[in-house]
Write a protein that holds these residues in place. Structure first.
Motif, PDB file in Angstrom:
ATOM      1  N   UNK A  81       0.853  -1.182   0.000  1.00  0.00           N
ATOM      2  CA  UNK A  81       0.000   0.000   0.000  1.00  0.00           C
ATOM      3  C   UNK A  81       0.900   1.247   0.000  1.00  0.00           C
ATOM      4  N   UNK A  82       0.401   2.326  -0.580  1.00  0.00           N
ATOM      5  CA  UNK A  82       1.207   3.530  -0.758  1.00  0.00           C
ATOM      6  C   UNK A  82       1.867   3.988   0.542  1.00  0.00           C
ATOM      7  N   UNK A  83       1.118   4.040   1.632  1.00  0.00           N
ATOM      8  CA  UNK A  83       1.688   4.524   2.891  1.00  0.00           C
ATOM      9  C   UNK A  83       2.859   3.643   3.339  1.00  0.00           C
ATOM     10  N   UNK A  84       2.706   2.334   3.249  1.00  0.00           N
ATOM     11  CA  UNK A  84       3.802   1.440   3.663  1.00  0.00           C
ATOM     12  C   UNK A  84       5.005   1.577   2.740  1.00  0.00           C
ATOM     13  N   UNK A  87       6.686   4.670   3.872  1.00  0.00           N
ATOM     14  CA  UNK A  87       7.354   4.430   5.169  1.00  0.00           C
ATOM     15  C   UNK A  87       8.671   3.678   4.994  1.00  0.00           C
ATOM     16  N   UNK A  88       8.721   2.760   4.016  1.00  0.00           N
ATOM     17  CA  UNK A  88       9.965   2.051   3.717  1.00  0.00           C
ATOM     18  C   UNK A  88      11.076   3.052   3.399  1.00  0.00           C
ATOM     19  N   UNK A  89      10.801   4.001   2.512  1.00  0.00           N
ATOM     20  CA  UNK A  89      11.800   5.003   2.148  1.00  0.00           C
ATOM     21  C   UNK A  89      12.120   5.928   3.313  1.00  0.00           C
ATOM     22  N   UNK A  90      11.131   6.213   4.143  1.00  0.00           N
ATOM     23  CA  UNK A  90      11.378   7.077   5.303  1.00  0.00           C
ATOM     24  C   UNK A  90      12.401   6.443   6.237  1.00  0.00           C
ATOM     25  N   UNK A  91      12.330   5.120   6.404  1.00  0.00           N
ATOM     26  CA  UNK A  91      13.321   4.429   7.244  1.00  0.00           C
ATOM     27  C   UNK A  91      14.716   4.537   6.624  1.00  0.00           C
ATOM     28  N   UNK A  92      14.810   4.371   5.312  1.00  0.00           N
ATOM     29  CA  UNK A  92      16.103   4.488   4.633  1.00  0.00           C
ATOM     30  C   UNK A  92      16.656   5.902   4.761  1.00  0.00           C
ATOM     31  N   UNK A  93      15.765   6.888   4.616  1.00  0.00           N
ATOM     32  CA  UNK A  93      16.180   8.296   4.696  1.00  0.00           C
ATOM     33  C   UNK A  93      16.307   8.790   6.137  1.00  0.00           C
ATOM     34  N   UNK A  94      16.020   7.907   7.085  1.00  0.00           N
ATOM     35  CA  UNK A  94      16.043   8.214   8.527  1.00  0.00           C
ATOM     36  C   UNK A  94      15.227   9.455   8.879  1.00  0.00           C
ATOM     37  N   UNK A  95      13.998   9.483   8.343  1.00  0.00           N
ATOM     38  CA  UNK A  95      13.049  10.528   8.730  1.00  0.00           C
ATOM     39  C   UNK A  95      11.881   9.850   9.427  1.00  0.00           C
ATOM     40  N   UNK A  98       6.117  11.595  10.640  1.00  0.00           N
ATOM     41  CA  UNK A  98       5.506  12.917  10.441  1.00  0.00           C
ATOM     42  C   UNK A  98       5.918  13.513   9.102  1.00  0.00           C
ATOM     43  N   UNK A  99       7.152  13.243   8.666  1.00  0.00           N
ATOM     44  CA  UNK A  99       7.603  13.723   7.359  1.00  0.00           C
ATOM     45  C   UNK A  99       6.771  13.078   6.257  1.00  0.00           C
ATOM     46  N   UNK A 100       6.451  11.803   6.411  1.00  0.00           N
ATOM     47  CA  UNK A 100       5.613  11.112   5.431  1.00  0.00           C
ATOM     48  C   UNK A 100       4.200  11.694   5.463  1.00  0.00           C
ATOM     49  N   UNK A 101       3.667  11.941   6.661  1.00  0.00           N
ATOM     50  CA  UNK A 101       2.328  12.540   6.777  1.00  0.00           C
ATOM     51  C   UNK A 101       2.262  13.876   6.039  1.00  0.00           C
ATOM     52  N   UNK A 132       7.564  10.836  -1.839  1.00  0.00           N
ATOM     53  CA  UNK A 132       8.814  10.219  -1.360  1.00  0.00           C
ATOM     54  C   UNK A 132       9.936  11.240  -1.335  1.00  0.00           C
ATOM     55  N   UNK A 133      10.036  12.048  -2.389  1.00  0.00           N
ATOM     56  CA  UNK A 133      11.068  13.087  -2.456  1.00  0.00           C
ATOM     57  C   UNK A 133      10.860  14.119  -1.350  1.00  0.00           C
ATOM     58  N   UNK A 134       9.633  14.572  -1.175  1.00  0.00           N
ATOM     59  CA  UNK A 134       9.330  15.573  -0.147  1.00  0.00           C
ATOM     60  C   UNK A 134       9.694  15.039   1.236  1.00  0.00           C
TER      61      UNK A 134
END
Length: 194
Positions: A81-84, A87-95, A98-101, A132-134
């Motif tokens: 799903x889009x959110x997950x 979230x995968x990329x957020x973990x890689x980017x260490x954010x 809330x950044x994803x939200x 993802x970029x944002x």
């Protein structure tokens, strides 16, 4: 202004073809550069050089900060799903989440959060890639045809996201066949370099 990206006398060869040579440019905080020109002029290659995915045939490319890239692939797991997937990329980017939200909100994707990426339209996938970029928090955005498949409303969200990024000190290198109507954007005609 602080310099984020520099090309010094860069040459690019793809296959047997010299796309450009002697190219020098600087992208500083708050700046945007629109790469325009016909297919095959080297727009995508220049973006890939900036990302470190290609090596210059001559010259140097210097990035002073992290970068985030959009190209022809959304780089989102189609099964998730889009959110997950974000979230995968957020973990890689260490954010944090809330950044994803904030990114989901910026690209108006909340109603699609639970939809598998594979089920999204082309424009929705592009909006997901932009989210993802944002969310990455990267100061340098490398956007290769980011508006392909987007409708007018989505292009408006993209333009607003770019404006907010620049206002916060980010820089944008953008390849596009058409103007997005970005204010105060420098242009480089890649067709004139051949």
């Amino acid at each position: 202004m602080a310099e984020l990206l520099r090309f010094d006398r860069v040459a690019c060869i793809r296959g047997d073809r010299l796309l450009f040579e002697g190219l020098s440019l600087v992208l500083a905080r708050g700046e945007a550069l629109w790469l325009r020109g016909p297919n095959g002029a080297g727009k995508s290659s220049l973006i890939r050089l900036a990302a470190g995915l290609l090596r210059p045939a001559a010259g140097t490319v210097t990035r002073r900060e992290r970068c985030a890239l959009i190209d022809e692939a959304a780089a989102l797991d189609p099964e998730l799903p889009l959110r997950r997937a974000l979230d995968f990329w957020a973990r890689i980017d260490t954010v944090d989440g809330h950044a994803v939200d904030r990114a989901i909100e910026a690209m108006a994707l909340a109603p699609l959060s639970d939809v598998p990426v594979a089920m999204l339209s082309t424009g929705q996938r592009k909006r997901g890639a932009m989210a993802r970029v944002i969310a990455s928090g990267a100061p340098i955005w490398l956007l290769d045809e980011p508006a392909n498949g987007m409708d007018e409303r989505a292009r408006g969200l993209l333009v607003a996201a770019i404006a907010a990024h620049r206002a916060n000190g980010g820089a944008v290198l953008l390849a596009s066949h058409f103007s997005l109507g970005l204010p105060d954007v420098a242009q480089l005609d890649m067709g004139a370099l051949a």
